[in-house]
Structure formats: C-alpha cells, structure tokens
Design an enzyme around this catalytic site. Structure first.
Site, PDB file in Angstrom:
ATOM      1  N   HIS B  60       5.243  25.967  33.361  1.00  0.00           N
ATOM      2  CA  HIS B  60       3.801  26.252  33.381  1.00  0.00           C
ATOM      3  C   HIS B  60       3.520  27.696  33.783  1.00  0.00           C
ATOM      4  O   HIS B  60       2.402  28.003  34.201  1.00  0.00           O
ATOM      5  CB  HIS B  60       3.105  25.349  34.396  1.00  0.00           C
ATOM      6  CG  HIS B  60       3.294  23.901  34.168  1.00  0.00           C
ATOM      7  ND1 HIS B  60       2.766  23.270  33.080  1.00  0.00           N
ATOM      8  CD2 HIS B  60       3.944  22.951  34.890  1.00  0.00           C
ATOM      9  CE1 HIS B  60       3.081  21.978  33.144  1.00  0.00           C
ATOM     10  NE2 HIS B  60       3.803  21.761  34.223  1.00  0.00           N
ATOM     11  N   HIS B 223       1.137  18.536  30.472  1.00  0.00           N
ATOM     12  CA  HIS B 223       2.489  18.343  29.933  1.00  0.00           C
ATOM     13  C   HIS B 223       2.421  17.761  28.541  1.00  0.00           C
ATOM     14  O   HIS B 223       3.305  17.051  28.098  1.00  0.00           O
ATOM     15  CB  HIS B 223       3.310  17.401  30.809  1.00  0.00           C
ATOM     16  CG  HIS B 223       3.256  17.746  32.240  1.00  0.00           C
ATOM     17  ND1 HIS B 223       2.314  17.238  33.090  1.00  0.00           N
ATOM     18  CD2 HIS B 223       4.017  18.587  32.970  1.00  0.00           C
ATOM     19  CE1 HIS B 223       2.510  17.743  34.302  1.00  0.00           C
ATOM     20  NE2 HIS B 223       3.524  18.559  34.253  1.00  0.00           N
TER      21      HIS B 223
END
Ligand code: ADP
Ligand code: ADP
Ligand code: MG
Ligand code: MG
Ligand code: MG
Ligand code: MG
Lengths: 215, 336, 336, 215
Positions: B60, B223
C-alpha cells in the site's frame, strides 16, 4: 495391518512434513480460490509458512510432541501473518498447550488436541460453522475424528468430512475475512482456508496409510 | 479494465526486504530499518511520550512506511504484501516504540490485522510488557451499515487519524488520552472508495480481481475486496454524485461543519482526474454549506496500481484543526 | 502492456478548466487561479525579487501547477493537454510574475514550448515589457548524443532546477544571476527514463503509443515519445544496470561527487517497485564512491497513467545543497 | 469559366471557413498520423483552432485581408498552442504583415504572402525541406503556386504539390518535433503537419472551383 496405538514425535514430524508437501503442491489452486473471494495470496503464504515450519521442525532435537506443535504454531503465526497465520497458528498453539509434557499421543490425547485447536480457532476468529471459513472444514473433521475408534478410521473420516465441509462453503455467504464484503457474489466459490484444512487432513491420512502399510 | 501484470521487481520472495532496503536508503534522514525489519524514526521521540505503532500488510506504499517520523508514527511493522505481520513481530515493534509512557497499537480494521494485534497484546501480558493498549480504526461506509460501525473496515480515511493522533502523541504522556483521541477522529471520519481497474499481485503475478473494461465498482476495499456492486463507468461528476451524498448522510455532516477532505489515489489514477473529481466535491459541499478546512489529493494508501480513488471526509473542531496543522515529517507526509 | 482507456472526466473539451478549478479549490491556501487561467501564488513574492515563470502542456500533474508557491514558481501558465500555451498567454504570465526585478521564463526544451516562449519574448519587446529573459532547460540523455546537449529534451530531472532556482529567485534581485543558476543546475543534471506501458490521451481517448505486454522502452519521453529502443522486460536490478551507467558516464559523475537522486513515477508504477529500483541505484552509486545527498521518489512529472519511471542525478556543491534545503511550499513540493 | 483576378475579403473569409471544415472532417486521421510519430493530438488541436478562427473571422466587420489573416494567426497561435500553433500561427501572421493595407489580393500579392509565410515557418521552426515536417508540403506547394499564371492553376498545382510533398515524408527520418526522437522508426509514417497543409490547399482549391463555376 494393525492400527498404531500412539503417535510418536517422529511421526508427528513426518505429518508436518507431509502437510507442507501437500499444501505446496496445491499452492496455485489455493491462490486461485482466494482470488475469487479474497486477495489471492492464501496458497503462497500458507505454503511458505508450512515449508519453513517443516524445516524448523526437522531441526529440533529430542523434541516432545508439544515442542513440535509449538514450533509449527510459532513459525506459521509469524511467517505467515495475516488472518490465516493467526488462525492456523492458534490451531497448533492450542494443540501444543494440550500436548504439554506428553511423550507420545494416544488417540484420546489427539481428540483433545484437535478439540482445543478447533475451539481456539473459533474464539480467535469469532466465527462458527456456516460462516464460509476454514471452520466449515475443521469442525466436521474434528467431530468425525473424535467419533472414530482408532487413528486409521479417524484420519480417514476426518479427511472425508473436511472434504465435504469445504465443498459446502460453495453455497455460503461469507461472514468473516475479506470475502464477507462481496456477499452474494461469494456464492459458487469454495473457501480457500477450508480447502487448506482439507489438504491437511488428506496429507495426514495418506501418510498414515503408508505407516499402516509398513507394519 | 486491463492491468499490467509485469512489475519491475527482483525475486518475488524478497519483495519486502528489497523494498525496505531501498526505502530506508532513500530516506535515511527520516527513518532507519532495524535488523528485525522494523521502520523506526531516525531521531527517536524523547522519553516520557506515548509511542505510536502500527503493523500492516505491505503493498500500500507510501502507507505505512512513509508515515514514520516526527509528528506521526514511532514505528511501523511492515508485513508481507497484503498480510498483517505476526504477533511476535508486533511485540518487537511495541518494544521499539516504548519511551516510558506506554504504547498505542493502531489497528486498521481487517481480520488479520486485528487478530495478530490481539495476540501481540496477549504476548505482552505474558511477557509483562506494561502499559500497552490498542485502538481499532475503521472508516469505510460500504463495508457495514450505519449502526454497525465497528464492523467496518479501515481504509484511506484513516490517514486523518494517523496525522492527528500522531501530532497528539508527540506531546502526550497519557496513553488513554491518545486512544480516546484516535477514537474521536475515527468517529468523525467516513470514506467510500471506487475502482476502474484491477491490479496484479506482485507475489503471484496474477490479477487480483476481475472487472470489465467499461465497468467500475463503488465500495472497493484496499486489497481489491469487492464493494457494493458493479456498474458502467460514468462521468467524474456523476461518480461524485453517487459517492459523496452517502458519505455526508452517514455521519451525518451538516451545514456549517468544517471538514478535511481527502481524495486518495489508489494507484494509477491521474492527478488530473482527481482534480476534476475534486471540483465536483467542492461544489456539492458548498451547496450544503459544509466548509472545507484543508484538502489532500494524492497517493496515500495505494492498492498496487489499481486505478481508483477513495473519498474521505473528517469533521474537525479547533482541537483537531490544531493537530492537523502541527508539523509532520514522514518521508511521505510533510506538514510545514 | 495494456492501459485503461476510460478516464473519470467530464467533457473532454473542458479538461483544463475543470482540472484547474478543482486544483485551485483544493489548494486555495497555496495558489489562486486567475480569470485568465494562470496559477499564481496565494501570497505573492515581495517586490524587488526576480519572478519565475513556466508555461507548459498539461497532463503531467503535479507538474507544473503543483510547483507554484513559496521557494518555487511565481506563476504557471498551463496549456492544453501536452500542448504548450500560446505566446499571448505566456505574456500574461510574465506580467503576473513581474515584481520589479525582471522575470525569468523557464523552458523545458520541447519544440512547442521553445517556439511559443520565443514568440512571447518577441511580443514583450514589441510591448516594451522590459527585463525578461528565458532559459532553455534539458536533461534527457537519450534524446541527443553527448556534445549536442542543447538538442536534448527537458524531462523529470528538471525538478532539480525548479526546486533550486526557485529557492534562489526567492531572495535574488538579479535576473542574469537567476538564469546562470538555472543553467548551472541544468548542466549538472542528467536523466534517463523508461516505460512498461502506454497511456491514453484524455483528449482523444486513444492509446498514445503501442508497446507489447512483455516489452519495455528505455529512453521514453514525457509525452510518450519513443526512445532508444524496445526490449523484453527485465528485472528491477537489470533495468537499473542498463540505465544508471550511461547517466553516470554522461556528465560524468565521479567518485566523491555528491548527488541528488530522483526516481520519478511517470504514472502507474507502484512506490514498492520504485523502492526496489532505488535499492540497486544506491548499491551502484556506493560501489562508484558517489555520495547521495538526498533522494526523491514519487510522482513529480507524470505522463498520464503511463507505467514507467525516470532516473535523474544532479551533482551538488555547497551552494546547491543550501538551495536544496531551503524551504519550499508548493501544493506538491514541500520542503520543511 | 474565367479566372478571378483578385481575392476579396469575403473570399478570404470563405477560404478560412473552408479550411476549417476540411480539417474538422479529417480530425481523426490527423490524430492517427500524429500518434504514430508524435503525441496523437494534432487533429484535435488544429481542428479546434481553425474552427474558432473561422468563428472569429466571420464576426469581423469591414475587415481588410490583413485583419482576417491576423485574426486567424492570433487565434491559431493562442488557441492551438504547441509547436504547430506557433508554426501555423506564424504562417498566417507573416502573410498578414505582407498583406498590410491591401483591400484585395492579386495573384502576385498572394505569391508574396505565401513566400513570407513559408520563410517565417522555416525560421521559426529552424527547419527545411527533408526534415519530415509541414515544410515538406508547404514549400513545394508555395513554389508551385508562385510558378502558376493565375489563381485557378495556382491552387490546383499547389494542392497537388502539397499532396506529393506530404507523401514524400513517409520515407523520411524526422529532424524536428516529437517525431525526431524515434529516428528510423518514423519511416513509413506520413507527417501530420504536412497532411494538414495539404488539406488546407485542397480546401482552398475546392472552394476556388465552386467560385469559377459561378461566373
Ligand atoms: N474470522 C475468521 N474465522 C475463521 N477463518 C477465517 C476468518 N477470517 C478468514 N478466515 C480464513 O482465512 C482464509 C484466508 O486466508 P489468507 O488468504 O491466507 O489470509 P488473508 O485474508 O489475510 O489474505 C479464508 O479462506 C478463511 O478460511
Ligand atoms: N520545427 C518544426 N518545423 C516545422 N514543423 C514542425 C516543427 N516541429 C513540429 N512541426 C510540425 O508540427 C506537427 C505536429 O503538430 P502538433 O501535433 O499539433 O504539435 P505537438 O507536436 O506540439 O503535439 C508535425 O507533424 C510537424 O509537421
Ligand atoms: Mg488472502
Ligand atoms: Mg492476504
Ligand atoms: Mg501536442
Ligand atoms: Mg502532436
């Protein structure tokens, strides 16, 4: 062919190695299942974790069953990480606590180990049967194992029950894990964690058959 | 929408190590990579202040390694790609962040992050590490209905928490006050995300989810978890018209409220598009009499190269505005 | 490699207006959008200091609108997507940047940017606007051989110029000294870029150039202009091994030189990949004894959502290090 | 069918409108050509620019030829921007300067206009024939036009020469503009700017034929 009466540390070692091999072989399948419902990494992370658990376990010297289970738990928990690291780790950790001070494991010892592991996973994951998780394979497998008279029939019926349980997740809507966010769209897909549990029991059963073949 | 599958990496099993080595070399003036794989501040916080820690799956970036620094986190425990670190590593992070006034473990609400943090706190108890607490943070309105806020997942809007609780912990010696501040900011924050394309897992090389070229998904998780449903791609204005009203209604944000606004780039959106989207956000807020205090537009929490964005609002009072304006010096979050 | 063609925009003919409205609303504390479409500082520079201006095609955000602010540009004249603004608009920008000590027009060397700047300076002469000069900047080693540096094009490495000449002009009343400083930084800077995918023009919706899924191009320009040639995609390490040595040899950068390093994300690279790439950059520089003063990794000058990056080095002495560390407060470039 | 002797402001107006229409019709083609060699925007930007030039020119009152050309130049330069805005703008600006104070344009006036425009483009772009640019169409077209006796044959031979010139760019390596960076890979593609020049002359010639048909 006679049933083995107890499980030795050596046999427990071999089981961990067998599980690692079985899961490694199915890595891509597990990734695929997880990508339909989650983030597609279950195969990679569980196979890496069990491979290093198998390595670590092999290096233990004079290990008691509890040591083997605790090593597995700790490696899985910390190498794997994520939800499934915590859950598979908890399964082995609770089993390890239950196996404390035993030098071999009888069938009823093993019943207690699995039961403790299952309870641990349920409370860690705040989940139960029907939530489309590994518990849908683990719970019926543990029940079937505990209901059997000896290891041989126990492993066999556990593997079969896990298999059925994993398949049953196809028709479920997930209540936990990443899959819960896709609700109805989860239907038709089998849960990856439940499949890993099935592979685990299948590996143990296959190993057990080679043992029984030997004596 | 299509995504590239090939990435510029080396051995996929060394992703995390390679990335941390490169990151910490590039920003050696701000952070340090420890032997046990933690990202810590180059200049530790003085003794007697609350330590702030987070463990999370990687992939991320710039979250969360880019948020270690003055006025932000003390320690980040980066896990494998999209995988929360295990409990032993979290405990190592807690030890590294302990400056004698306790440690707050921040948890972005996802199953893995939460379970491992819980196990870490159990380990702390067993090992007599005292004065550790955790706070569970969430913001994504698409992941559970109003009334069930604690079931919601943590997404990009938590950057408001990181920035402001970071500023708070910089001068606080009160662990429970830090936790209460994190909860206050969380309870003022709402987010909704969307995506136009998928992305590839750098670990497996496979596309993470399927989405047609002419479709978009509103309610996308960080995700690639799917959201509220698919629809055909619409214009920038129509997209905001779909996304902003549910955010406003959820808190609800009201006329004369002051807010922070964030448009987080989840990967390969252009800033051009985000500015065009922001134009409509500003219009609607103005119509409703909601006043914008400050805005952030850019890649904060990404999902690899997924094309999409998250829209977040956080209601602020004078206390929060003060924390917002406090200096911050992470590699990827600077406040002058 | 494939690219998405659909973007979140409204009317393609209003791209620039929509984007500038959104950007200037989001960063109203830093910039202001004038009626004639210029981005200017919210707080103008004091009288008696040299004004710094650039006109350029849009579509490269955050460049250059994000670089208007204290310690950076006074005024940006954003043109249509990938199209330099015309001479009359540049003259408007020059007028807006004039604080009584002359104006330096920075030109990133591309045919359109140069011709329009030249015509703008001719207009200034005709209109008796005095004390205006321009400086032509370039850095891309792939676009002309060593010895023909002035034919090279301007790419991401010019961010080193923007940052440091911006700091210099902040306190300078000497136009020719500003120009000389810009030339000094330019002559210390070298860049080479690559791309893995194409990108779509937001104006036409068409893919800007073709590149196969398993291919990459080294020497890619900032508008998708092709470079030195195609080859199969290789690993991160191999990519840097191909790109860094020619950069080092070109200046050449030598042992004990101190350098700034930039890895510019041209669009949809992940930061994860850039950190992995940086690891190899740091290794090679260390082997050669070249010392890194500071590094920048992120999206500075983008080419829409093209997946690729530019690697830039700039040799610095004490004067440049000082300018580098000077405060900057653009919406997308902050130096504390 | 007799040849017109001079071009009036009205006719010049009409020519700009005709050019705008012809270029608008070929917008996608021009974009396509530019994407093989450049950034793929030539069609969009030149058609937008000429459309607004045509609008502006129509609104002029009592305009002399120089006013019409200057308006076109200024709109193209400032609306279009980029290299081609500067170059097409320069073409019309130099023509406007040459047309200064004239109320109508004779053939020899027009020769001078084009010649000045061509020279302006060459010096602005620092380019010449053979560099794979608009000059490869513009230069032979101007030469052909100036070599002709009257407007009719002038426009015709200019359009034909521009066409040939544009085609000749296919085999060239670019020395200017964005296309120069792709060197050999430019071969086989026709230059977009040269194609626009051709469309310009074709539009004028087609318009001229309608005029000659009328008288
Ligand atoms: N709360 C839970 N209880 C039981 N099992 C769970 C729970 N959450 C997730 N799981 C199991 O974990 C599996 C996903 O594992 P994995 O992909 O390795 O982790 P992650 O979701 O962190 O990527 C699911 O298939 C499911 O069986
Ligand atoms: N230096 C130059 N001299 C003459 N013509 C040029 C020059 N540079 C570019 N051109 C012309 O401009 C055309 C490209 O125009 P356009 O695509 O509108 O501009 P840009 O390259 O700024 O996108 C090319 O096809 C070429 O004919
Ligand atoms: Mg997973
Ligand atoms: Mg995962
Ligand atoms: Mg262009
Ligand atoms: Mg072009």
């Amino acid at each position: 062919m006679t049933a083995n009466i107890v499980i030795t540390s050596q046999q427990l070692d071999d089981m961990i190695v067998a599980i690692a091999a079985q899961i490694a072989e199915n890595r891509d399948l597990l990734n695929q299942l997880d990508s339909a419902l989650g983030d597609g990494d279950h195969g990679t992370s569980i196979s890496t974790a069990f491979s290093s658990a198998a390595e670590q376990v092999k290096q233990l010297e004079d290990a008691q069953p509890a040591d083997i289970l605790k090593t597995t738990a700790s490696v899985v928990m910390n190498r794997m990480g994520g939800a499934s690291g915590a859950l598979f780790g908890t399964l082995f950790m609770k089993a390890a606590l239950t196996a404390k001070d035993k030098t071999t494991l009888t069938k009823s010892d093993m019943d207690a180990l699995w039961q403790a592991g299952l309870d641990g996973v349920k409370s860690r994951g705040k989940s139960d049967v029907g939530d489309k998780t590994m518990i849908d394979a683990l719970s019926p497998a543990v029940q079937a194992f505990c209901g059997a008279q000896d290891f041989g029939s126990g492993w066999q019926s556990a593997a079969e029950a896990a298999q059925r349980g994993a398949k049953s997740t196809k028709t479920m809507i997930a209540k936990h894990g990443r899959a819960k966010f896709i609700s109805e769209r989860a239907i038709g897909h089998q849960d990856a964690g439940a499949t890993s549990i099935t592979l685990m029991f299948e590996a143990i059963y296959a190993y057990w058959k080679t043992l029984e073949g030997q004596d | 929408m299509s995504s590239r599958k090939q990435k510029l990496i080396n051995d996929p099993s060394a992703l995390l190590a390679d990335m941390l080595t490169g990151f910490s070399a590039a920003y050696a003036d701000v952070v340090r990579l420890t032997d046990n794989g933690l990202i810590v501040r180059r200049q530790p916080k003085p003794q007697g202040k609350v330590g702030l820690v987070i463990g999370n799956g990687s992939g991320h970036e710039p979250a969360m390694i880019g948020l270690v620094g003055e006025g932000l986190f003390d320690v980040n425990i980066p896990g494998e790609i999209f995988t929360a670190p295990g409990p032993e590593r979290i405990v190592e992070g807690i030890r590294a962040a302990d400056h004698g006034a306790g440690v707050l473990v921040c948890v972005s609400h996802h199953a893995g992050d939460l379970m491992n943090a819980e196990m870490a706190l159990e380990l702390c108890e067993m090992e007599d590490i005292e004065n550790v607490d955790m706070v569970i943070l969430y913001d994504d309105i698409s992941s559970a209905p109003k009334g069930n806020e604690p079931e919601r997942r943590g997404t990009a809007g938590l950057f408001f928490v990181w920035k402001m609780v970071g500023a708070f912990a910089e001068t606080s010696d009160d662990l429970s006050a830090c936790k209460a501040m994190a909860e206050k900011i969380r309870d003022n924050t709402r987010t909704l995300a969307m995506a136009l394309t998928s992305c590839a897992s750098p670990v497996t090389g496979e596309i993470m989810f399927e989405i047609a070229d002419d479709e978009m998904e509103i309610g996308m998780g960080v995700h690639g978890e799917m959201g509220m449903g698919r629809q055909k791609i619409v214009s920038a204005e129509e997209t905001i018209d779909l996304m902003l009203p549910p955010i406003i209604d959820d808190l609800p944000f009201k006329a004369d409220d002051e807010v922070l606004v964030m448009l987080n780039n989840s990967g390969s959106m252009t800033l051009m598009e985000l500015f065009i989207l922001y134009k409509r956000v500003a219009e609607i807020l103005q119509e409703k009499g909601i006043r914008v205090y400050k805005s952030w537009i850019g890649p904060y929490a990404t999902t690899q190269e997924m094309a999409g964005f998250a829209l977040s609002l956080c209601k602020v009072d004078d206390e929060l505005k003060h924390l917002w304006d406090a200096p911050a010096n992470g590699a990827y979050l600077k406040q002058l």
